[in-house]
Design a protein around this motif. Structure first.
Motif, PDB file in Angstrom:
ATOM      1  N   TYR A  84     -21.028  56.908   8.837  1.00 22.71           N
ATOM      2  CA  TYR A  84     -21.699  56.927  10.133  1.00 22.71           C
ATOM      3  C   TYR A  84     -23.131  57.428   9.943  1.00 22.71           C
ATOM      4  O   TYR A  84     -23.375  58.434   9.300  1.00 22.71           O
ATOM      5  CB  TYR A  84     -20.941  57.838  11.101  1.00 22.71           C
ATOM      6  N   TYR A 139     -13.898  51.462  14.188  1.00 22.49           N
ATOM      7  CA  TYR A 139     -12.664  51.788  13.468  1.00 22.49           C
ATOM      8  C   TYR A 139     -11.555  50.800  13.788  1.00 22.49           C
ATOM      9  O   TYR A 139     -10.785  50.416  12.917  1.00 22.49           O
ATOM     10  CB  TYR A 139     -12.206  53.213  13.805  1.00 22.49           C
ATOM     11  N   GLU A 173     -15.760  59.713  13.857  1.00 24.51           N
ATOM     12  CA  GLU A 173     -14.692  60.580  13.369  1.00 24.51           C
ATOM     13  C   GLU A 173     -15.286  61.584  12.394  1.00 24.51           C
ATOM     14  O   GLU A 173     -16.278  61.298  11.712  1.00 24.51           O
ATOM     15  CB  GLU A 173     -13.599  59.738  12.711  1.00 24.51           C
ATOM     16  N   GLU A 174     -14.675  62.745  12.335  1.00 26.73           N
ATOM     17  CA  GLU A 174     -15.204  63.839  11.528  1.00 26.73           C
ATOM     18  C   GLU A 174     -15.352  63.471  10.048  1.00 26.73           C
ATOM     19  O   GLU A 174     -16.300  63.883   9.389  1.00 26.73           O
ATOM     20  CB  GLU A 174     -14.280  65.058  11.666  1.00 26.73           C
ATOM     21  N   ASP A 175     -14.446  62.687   9.535  1.00 24.74           N
ATOM     22  CA  ASP A 175     -14.474  62.347   8.108  1.00 24.74           C
ATOM     23  C   ASP A 175     -15.175  61.009   7.827  1.00 24.74           C
ATOM     24  O   ASP A 175     -15.051  60.455   6.735  1.00 24.74           O
ATOM     25  CB  ASP A 175     -13.060  62.330   7.540  1.00 24.74           C
ATOM     26  N   ASP A 176     -15.927  60.503   8.788  1.00 26.22           N
ATOM     27  CA  ASP A 176     -16.644  59.236   8.619  1.00 26.22           C
ATOM     28  C   ASP A 176     -18.017  59.515   7.994  1.00 26.22           C
ATOM     29  O   ASP A 176     -18.981  59.781   8.686  1.00 26.22           O
ATOM     30  CB  ASP A 176     -16.803  58.524   9.955  1.00 26.22           C
ATOM     31  N   PHE A 177     -18.074  59.421   6.683  1.00 23.42           N
ATOM     32  CA  PHE A 177     -19.320  59.713   5.968  1.00 23.42           C
ATOM     33  C   PHE A 177     -20.281  58.528   5.968  1.00 23.42           C
ATOM     34  O   PHE A 177     -21.427  58.656   5.566  1.00 23.42           O
ATOM     35  CB  PHE A 177     -19.019  60.155   4.537  1.00 23.42           C
ATOM     36  N   ASP A 194     -20.218  58.260  18.989  1.00 20.52           N
ATOM     37  CA  ASP A 194     -19.357  59.279  18.412  1.00 20.52           C
ATOM     38  C   ASP A 194     -18.799  58.740  17.100  1.00 20.52           C
ATOM     39  O   ASP A 194     -18.738  57.531  16.894  1.00 20.52           O
ATOM     40  CB  ASP A 194     -18.217  59.602  19.384  1.00 20.52           C
ATOM     41  N   GLY A 223     -18.929  54.080  13.854  1.00 20.91           N
ATOM     42  CA  GLY A 223     -18.437  54.934  14.930  1.00 20.91           C
ATOM     43  C   GLY A 223     -18.057  54.181  16.187  1.00 20.91           C
ATOM     44  O   GLY A 223     -17.653  53.024  16.168  1.00 20.91           O
ATOM     45  N   GLU A 282     -26.169  58.880  11.733  1.00 21.62           N
ATOM     46  CA  GLU A 282     -26.653  59.519  12.959  1.00 21.62           C
ATOM     47  C   GLU A 282     -28.130  59.236  13.219  1.00 21.62           C
ATOM     48  O   GLU A 282     -28.545  59.069  14.365  1.00 21.62           O
ATOM     49  CB  GLU A 282     -26.416  61.027  12.875  1.00 21.62           C
TER      50      GLU A 282
END
Length: 111
Positions: free
Chosen positions: A73, A14, A67-71, A65, A48, A75
């Motif tokens: 990313y 980021y 961010e919650e709104d990082d679509f 890790d 991330g 996994e």
């Protein structure tokens, strides 16, 4: 409860920044460069935040890790890349763990 883990290095996609803990400045430059490459390539590929951490016992952990709104990313790729790093860089990781145990934890080195 106090966290006794120590961050060795990490990268943040980021902010597009890399961090190396200067407490470990005595690590050879070639290893520092390799760690830099690992961290930056990880965040470029997966996104991330990626961190390499020494656990209290001297073992090495990888943390990732997002961010919650990082679509963007990924996994799944995160887990695959961590396994690949562990497999391909096993010798370097073992050497770093030994370095930490001897020079930071002051354990006796035995052959």
């Amino acid at each position: 409860m106090e966290d006794k883990r120590t961050v060795l290095c990490g990268a943040n996609s980021y902010e597009q920044k890399y961090y190396f803990n200067e407490q470990f400045a005595s690590i050879p430059d070639s290893i520092k460069e390799e760690l830099h490459i690992i961290c930056v390539l990880f965040t470029e590929e997966v996104g991330g935040i990626f961190t390499i951490v020494f656990e209290e016992d001297g073992s090495i952990s990888f943390e990732t890790d997002a961010e919650e709104d990082d679509f963007l990313y990924d996994e799944i790729s995160s887990g695959l890349m961590i396994r690949e790093i562990r497999r391909n860089r096993q010798e370097m990781l073992e050497a770093l763990s030994l370095y930490y145990r001897v020079f930071v934890l002051h354990e006796k080195f035995e052959d």
